[in-house]
Design a protein around this motif. Structure first.
Motif, PDB file in Angstrom:
ATOM      1  N   ASN A 115       0.853  -1.193   0.000  1.00  0.00           N
ATOM      2  CA  ASN A 115       0.000   0.000   0.000  1.00  0.00           C
ATOM      3  C   ASN A 115       0.891   1.247   0.000  1.00  0.00           C
ATOM      4  N   ASN A 117       0.284   4.238   0.367  1.00  0.00           N
ATOM      5  CA  ASN A 117      -0.104   5.244   1.352  1.00  0.00           C
ATOM      6  C   ASN A 117       0.110   4.779   2.797  1.00  0.00           C
ATOM      7  N   CYS A 118       0.748   3.614   2.927  1.00  0.00           N
ATOM      8  CA  CYS A 118       0.997   3.082   4.275  1.00  0.00           C
ATOM      9  C   CYS A 118       2.128   3.860   4.935  1.00  0.00           C
ATOM     10  N   ILE A 119       1.992   4.126   6.206  1.00  0.00           N
ATOM     11  CA  ILE A 119       2.977   4.910   6.957  1.00  0.00           C
ATOM     12  C   ILE A 119       4.379   4.277   6.887  1.00  0.00           C
ATOM     13  N   LYS A 122       6.650   5.805   4.201  1.00  0.00           N
ATOM     14  CA  LYS A 122       6.721   7.263   4.195  1.00  0.00           C
ATOM     15  C   LYS A 122       7.937   7.811   4.927  1.00  0.00           C
ATOM     16  N   VAL A 126      10.629   2.964  10.944  1.00  0.00           N
ATOM     17  CA  VAL A 126       9.846   1.796  11.350  1.00  0.00           C
ATOM     18  C   VAL A 126      10.052   0.664  10.339  1.00  0.00           C
ATOM     19  N   VAL A 143       0.628  -4.834   9.875  1.00  0.00           N
ATOM     20  CA  VAL A 143       0.348  -4.459  11.257  1.00  0.00           C
ATOM     21  C   VAL A 143      -0.076  -2.991  11.322  1.00  0.00           C
ATOM     22  N   TYR A 144       0.446  -2.182  10.409  1.00  0.00           N
ATOM     23  CA  TYR A 144       0.189  -0.749  10.450  1.00  0.00           C
ATOM     24  C   TYR A 144      -1.084  -0.364   9.710  1.00  0.00           C
ATOM     25  N   CYS A 145      -1.135  -0.628   8.415  1.00  0.00           N
ATOM     26  CA  CYS A 145      -2.296  -0.137   7.657  1.00  0.00           C
ATOM     27  C   CYS A 145      -3.415  -1.161   7.577  1.00  0.00           C
ATOM     28  N   ARG A 147      -3.849  -3.624   5.708  1.00  0.00           N
ATOM     29  CA  ARG A 147      -4.176  -4.169   4.386  1.00  0.00           C
ATOM     30  C   ARG A 147      -3.542  -5.544   4.196  1.00  0.00           C
TER      31      ARG A 147
ATOM     32  N   SER B  10      -7.407   0.366  15.990  1.00  0.00           N
ATOM     33  CA  SER B  10      -8.229  -0.224  14.946  1.00  0.00           C
ATOM     34  C   SER B  10      -9.232  -1.154  15.582  1.00  0.00           C
ATOM     35  N   ARG B  12      -9.260  -4.077  15.459  1.00  0.00           N
ATOM     36  CA  ARG B  12      -8.546  -5.227  16.030  1.00  0.00           C
ATOM     37  C   ARG B  12      -8.302  -5.074  17.522  1.00  0.00           C
ATOM     38  N   HIS B 108      -4.649  11.580  10.637  1.00  0.00           N
ATOM     39  CA  HIS B 108      -3.473  11.659   9.780  1.00  0.00           C
ATOM     40  C   HIS B 108      -3.804  11.129   8.383  1.00  0.00           C
ATOM     41  N   PRO B 109      -3.181  11.677   7.335  1.00  0.00           N
ATOM     42  CA  PRO B 109      -3.525  11.215   5.984  1.00  0.00           C
ATOM     43  C   PRO B 109      -2.997   9.831   5.601  1.00  0.00           C
ATOM     44  N   PHE B 110      -2.025   9.284   6.353  1.00  0.00           N
ATOM     45  CA  PHE B 110      -1.453   8.000   5.939  1.00  0.00           C
ATOM     46  C   PHE B 110      -1.987   6.835   6.772  1.00  0.00           C
ATOM     47  N   GLU B 111      -2.272   5.734   6.092  1.00  0.00           N
ATOM     48  CA  GLU B 111      -2.784   4.553   6.768  1.00  0.00           C
ATOM     49  C   GLU B 111      -1.714   3.950   7.690  1.00  0.00           C
ATOM     50  N   GLY B 112      -2.121   3.629   8.882  1.00  0.00           N
ATOM     51  CA  GLY B 112      -1.185   3.019   9.827  1.00  0.00           C
ATOM     52  C   GLY B 112      -0.490   4.048  10.710  1.00  0.00           C
ATOM     53  N   ALA B 113      -0.761   5.346  10.474  1.00  0.00           N
ATOM     54  CA  ALA B 113      -0.106   6.391  11.262  1.00  0.00           C
ATOM     55  C   ALA B 113      -0.422   6.245  12.753  1.00  0.00           C
ATOM     56  N   ARG B 115      -1.140   3.522  14.415  1.00  0.00           N
ATOM     57  CA  ARG B 115      -0.417   2.371  14.989  1.00  0.00           C
ATOM     58  C   ARG B 115       1.030   2.771  15.285  1.00  0.00           C
ATOM     59  N   LEU B 116       1.635   3.473  14.343  1.00  0.00           N
ATOM     60  CA  LEU B 116       2.999   3.946  14.556  1.00  0.00           C
ATOM     61  C   LEU B 116       3.063   4.869  15.779  1.00  0.00           C
ATOM     62  N   GLY B 131      -5.869   8.148   6.984  1.00  0.00           N
ATOM     63  CA  GLY B 131      -6.012   7.942   5.546  1.00  0.00           C
ATOM     64  C   GLY B 131      -7.282   7.182   5.238  1.00  0.00           C
ATOM     65  N   ALA B 132      -7.172   6.211   4.336  1.00  0.00           N
ATOM     66  CA  ALA B 132      -8.328   5.370   4.032  1.00  0.00           C
ATOM     67  C   ALA B 132      -8.416   4.221   5.028  1.00  0.00           C
ATOM     68  N   GLY B 133      -7.608   4.284   6.080  1.00  0.00           N
ATOM     69  CA  GLY B 133      -7.575   3.212   7.071  1.00  0.00           C
ATOM     70  C   GLY B 133      -8.751   3.274   8.021  1.00  0.00           C
ATOM     71  N   GLN B 175     -16.994  -4.484   9.375  1.00  0.00           N
ATOM     72  CA  GLN B 175     -16.281  -5.506  10.141  1.00  0.00           C
ATOM     73  C   GLN B 175     -16.798  -5.600  11.572  1.00  0.00           C
TER      74      GLN B 175
END
Ligand SMILES: Nc1ncnc2c1ncn2[C@@H]1O[C@H](COP(=O)(O)OP(=O)(O)OP(=O)(O)O)[C@@H](O)[C@H]1O
Ligand SMILES: [Mg+2]
Ligand SMILES: [Zn+2]
Lengths: 157, 309
Positions: A115, A117-119, A122, A126, A143-145, A147, B10, B12, B108-113, B115-116, B131-133, B175
């Protein structure tokens, strides 16, 4: 039973045999090994599209590496593209050790997220990490995004 | 229920029991959210509201939720123009903000931000959309809205219509609903249908959604109609957009065959997916839904920061 095709490849004295590679993945295995004509000093034999009858499959690939043994990271990467592969370590023509590749619960730092757009793509400090949702065929979830990773072999690091 | 000091990143992170706990606590929060009762359950706490992307509704409702509980808010949405412009990583920004507050809310605009952020932050992180997350607090307020109106989620027929491909809200919500034995119907043109990986996950959770592109065929069975916006940018051809947008526009004529107690929801802002004539019908629940953002976010803050109500 020995597969007939195995016999066509000359025996090695010391090294590693990667057998039961998913048909078509031998070249990706070589990519994972990172070997090319300039950086090794021993022989590699590759069998592609050779007949098999294990687990109802018709074809497999096989790679034999002389004077090489694989580290854990490499074995994990192979499990990502060839989940049924077996690794036999040959010493003095005999199999000294043999095991099946197996993914753990998580895959860390071996593949990149597909993906864009996944962090993790970027520039953040990480390592990409995935949950192993299924081993065969491999299905990884970021784990992050969150997907599902598409195209594992294209995203190997 | 142990929520204290936990991240909410999430779906999850949430079991069915935890979801039910938050929904019950949200109900208790309603009179406080309306200002009818007052309790400074989070007195002395500080929330860092970190918005790297504009979102009036989510940001305001978090602020309102915090203030209603006596929690202070530091608003760091200016960050997007300062540190990030200087090339600071999100990880570093989070470490800094972490030192100034007790809980971080991140958009935030990015997926997974998120979680980070949760990885690097000592304090708990609440994902306000990445993002789209996922967007778990929106999901919880949507569930709360359905449960309050219908009494229970079990067995409801939830029909989602619009952009099911890119809409993060519907991915998370679908979900969550799969946990509650809901019948899902997905109404969208093929090009905007729910992504396969989400549908596969729903199936693995025992929920096999019905897919169609014709709303008229299924509207009569719906208990909940969840409408999302179809964005013009998704269509290369403006005429195609007009056609699709028109097909799914909800107006009184469209609602003629709906059950009397069918509720219409929308994460807002709407553009013209729902005609304003619907607002005055008993079907319209989207403003109630927007209000519910406050009690639900109060419940989340209270559970995570250990407030007593
Ligand atoms: N000295 C050797 N040189 C090269 N390849 C070898 C040598 N010894 C064994 N192999 C190869 O190592 C692999 C594993 O050997 P093994 O005898 O376990 O095979 P097998 O009985 O066919 O088992 P499997 O069920 O894994 O196919 C085979 O592909 C075999 O051809
Ligand atoms: Mg064999
Ligand atoms: Zn990812």
């Amino acid at each position: 039973m020995k597969d007939i095709a195995d016999i066509k490849i000359p025996p090695i004295r010391n090294g590693t045999v990667i057998d039961h590679i998913e048909n078509g993945q031998a070249l990706n295995v070589l990519k994972i090994l990172g070997v090319n004509e300039n950086n090794i000093d021993s022989s590699i034999s590759i069998g592609m599209h050779v007949p098999t009858n294990k687990d109802g499959k018709k074809w497999k690939d096989i790679v034999k590496l002389e004077d090489m043994e694989l580290d854990e990271t490499t074995v994990s990467k192979i499990a990502l593209i060839a989940p049924e592969a077996t690794i036999s370590i040959i010493r003095d023509y005999y199999i000294a050790e043999k095991f099946a590749v197996k993914l753990g619960e998580k895959v860390v730092g071996l593949v990149r997220c597909s993906n864009p757009n996944c962090i993790t793509n970027k520039g953040e400090p990480v390592l990409p990490q995935f949950f192993v949702e299924n081993r065969n065929p491999p299905r990884l979830r970021c784990v992050y995004c969150d997907r599902t990773l598409l195209n594992i072999s294209d995203n190997l690091i | 229920m142990d929520f204290y000091d936990k991240d909410l990143v999430s779906i999850r992170d949430l079991t069915k029991d935890q979801i039910e706990y938050i929904l019950d606590l949200s109900k208790k929060m309603v009179p406080y959210a309306r200002g009818e009762k007052v309790k400074r359950a989070l007195d002395g706490k500080i929330l860092g509201n970190l918005f790297f992307e504009p979102s009036t509704r989510t940001k305001l409702s978090f602020e309102s939720a915090a203030y209603r509980l006596g929690c202070d808010v530091i608003d760091v949405s200016e960050m997007s123009m300062t540190s990030i412009a200087k090339g600071e990583t999100l990880a570093d920004t989070i470490r800094m903000v972490d030192a100034y507050c007790d809980v971080i809310v991140l958009r935030h605009p990015f997926e997974g931000a998120a979680r980070l952020a949760a990885d690097v932050s000592e304090n708990p992180v609440i994902n306000a959309g990445d993002g789209a997350g996922s967007h778990p607090t929106q999901m919880l307020l949507d569930l709360f809205t359905m449960k309050e109106a219908k009494g229970s989620l079990e067995g409801l027929n939830v029909t989602m219509v619009g952009d099911l491909k890119y809409g993060r809200t519907v991915h998370t919500l679908a979900q969550a609903l799969a946990n509650f034995g809901v019948k899902l119907t997905l109404v969208a043109p093929e090009s905007l249908q729910m992504p396969h990986d989400i549908v596969d996950r729903l199936k693995r959770n025992g929920c096999v959604p019905k897919k169609t592109s014709v709303l008229e065929d299924v509207i009569g069975d719906a208990d909940v109609l969840y409408v999302t916006r179809i964005q013009k940018e998704r269509f290369p051809d403006p005429a195609e957009y007009q056609k699709v947008a028109g097909t799914y526009r909800i107006d009184n004529a469209m609602l003629r065959n709906a059950k009397d107690d069918m509720m219409v929801m929308h994460p807002l802002p709407r553009v013209n997916e729902i005609a304003t004539e619907v607002d005055s019908t008993p079907h319209a629940k989207y403003f109630q839904q927007a209000f519910n953002g406050v009690p639900v976010r109060m419940a989340i803050l209270c559970a995570i920061l250990g407030g007593d109500i």
